[in-house]
Design an enzyme around this catalytic site. Structure first.
Site, PDB file in Angstrom:
ATOM      1  N   TYR A  55       0.779  -1.304  -0.225  1.00 53.53           N
ATOM      2  CA  TYR A  55      -0.236  -0.171  -0.160  1.00 53.53           C
ATOM      3  C   TYR A  55       0.977   0.995   0.346  1.00 53.53           C
ATOM      4  CZ  TYR A  55      -3.405   3.091   1.564  1.00 53.53           C
ATOM      5  OH  TYR A  55      -3.990   4.145   1.681  1.00 53.53           O
ATOM      6  N   ASP A  57      -2.428  -1.027  -4.058  1.00 60.92           N
ATOM      7  CA  ASP A  57      -3.076   0.081  -4.377  1.00 60.92           C
ATOM      8  C   ASP A  57      -1.715   0.506  -4.351  1.00 60.92           C
ATOM      9  OD1 ASP A  57      -3.128   2.012  -4.650  1.00 60.92           O
ATOM     10  OD2 ASP A  57      -4.630   2.347  -3.248  1.00 60.92           O
ATOM     11  N   HIS A  73     -12.289   1.058  -4.247  1.00 54.96           N
ATOM     12  CA  HIS A  73     -11.244   0.201  -5.134  1.00 54.96           C
ATOM     13  C   HIS A  73     -11.909  -0.459  -5.958  1.00 54.96           C
ATOM     14  CE1 HIS A  73      -7.022   2.463  -4.598  1.00 54.96           C
ATOM     15  NE2 HIS A  73      -7.632   3.308  -3.546  1.00 54.96           N
TER      16      HIS A  73
END
Length: 266
Positions: A106, A150, A257
């Site tokens: 992330y 991500d 997302h």
């Protein structure tokens, strides 16, 4: 061995748990890599995943913010967390399955404006990338590696709703596009999504909550990625399936997302 891997920024694993459970019941998933779980390890809903057959769990949590977690039906070896976050936040984890390393990231979003000196959040983001790139250059491309998560950069012209307008917005600025290109070069990565959805087809994995109807406005970005290096590609047999589960974004109170998935044999 067949691997079906999903990466998903769930934006709070406890808040989205019913949706995650539904998705895992509906989809064919061996490994789920989650980002922004927003909980500590002892708060993670481990029992819910175990009840669905995901008995192998690795959590890198943090109170209220960030955090990554990985649940799997396949046994794995836990690797030391990659030290790419200069703040020591819970943003990275690694496992090994049958000689394949899987890194779940992330990466910081980068704040509101693309200035390393005036915006520490943006500097934090680029520093994460720079450390990752340096590690990849030392590692070399031959050791099998999959990077997912991500990554908070939409790298291509067709990974954003408007290339011209987004060049001024963090996530698609010229320095970020250049940095992502260096990442791809350092790892010699294969992007299965751009094989399945070739340019100039626009593909997105994130849509802002600000739009009441995200499909109508369709001002999306492709911030989520699954990348395979040459060492892993040498082990892949046949084609790689790549899919964006954007219908999940239609569910009630979803993450911003969508889950993304690859399936391949090694």
């Amino acid at each position: 061995m067949r691997l079906s891997l999903v990466s998903w920024n769930v934006n709070s694993v406890r808040l989205r748990l019913p949706q995650i459970e539904q998705f895992l019941r509906d989809a064919d998933v061996d490994i789920l890599c989650m980002q922004e779980i927003k909980c500590q390890e002892h708060e993670f809903p481990r029992e819910a995943f175990e009840a669905l057959g995901y008995s192998h769990i690795h959590i890198a949590g943090q109170k209220g913010w960030h955090g990554v977690a990985l649940v799997s039906k396949i046994p794995f070896e836990t690797l030391p967390a990659p030290a790419f976050c200069r703040r020591g936040e819970a943003r990275a984890q690694g496992i090994r399955i049958d000689g394949v390393d899987i890194w779940n990231f992330y990466i910081p979003a980068g704040g509101d404006f693309p200035d390393r000196e005036g915006n520490d959040k943006f500097d934090h983001k680029l520093t994460f990338y720079e450390r990752l790139i340096e590690d990849l250059e030392r590692r070399g491309p031959d050791k099998p590696l999959l990077i997912c998560g991500d990554l908070n950069i939409a790298p291509g012209e067709f990974d954003v709703w408007s290339h011209r307008q987004m060049l001024r917005v963090v996530s698609h600025t010229p320095i970020e596009i250049e940095t992502f290109g260096k990442l791809m070069q350092a790892g010699e990565f294969h992007d299965p999504f751009r094989v399945t959805y070739p340019d100039p087809q626009k593909i997105f994995t994130w849509w802002s909550y600000r739009a009441a109807d995200f499909r109508k406005s369709n001002r999306g970005l492709r911030l989520d990625h699954i990348l395979l290096n040459p060492g892993l590609m040498a082990k892949v047999r046949g084609d790689i399936t790549a899919k964006i589960h954007d219908t999940v974004r239609e569910w009630e109170r979803p993450s911003d997302h969508a889950p993304i998935q690859t399936i391949f044999d090694i």
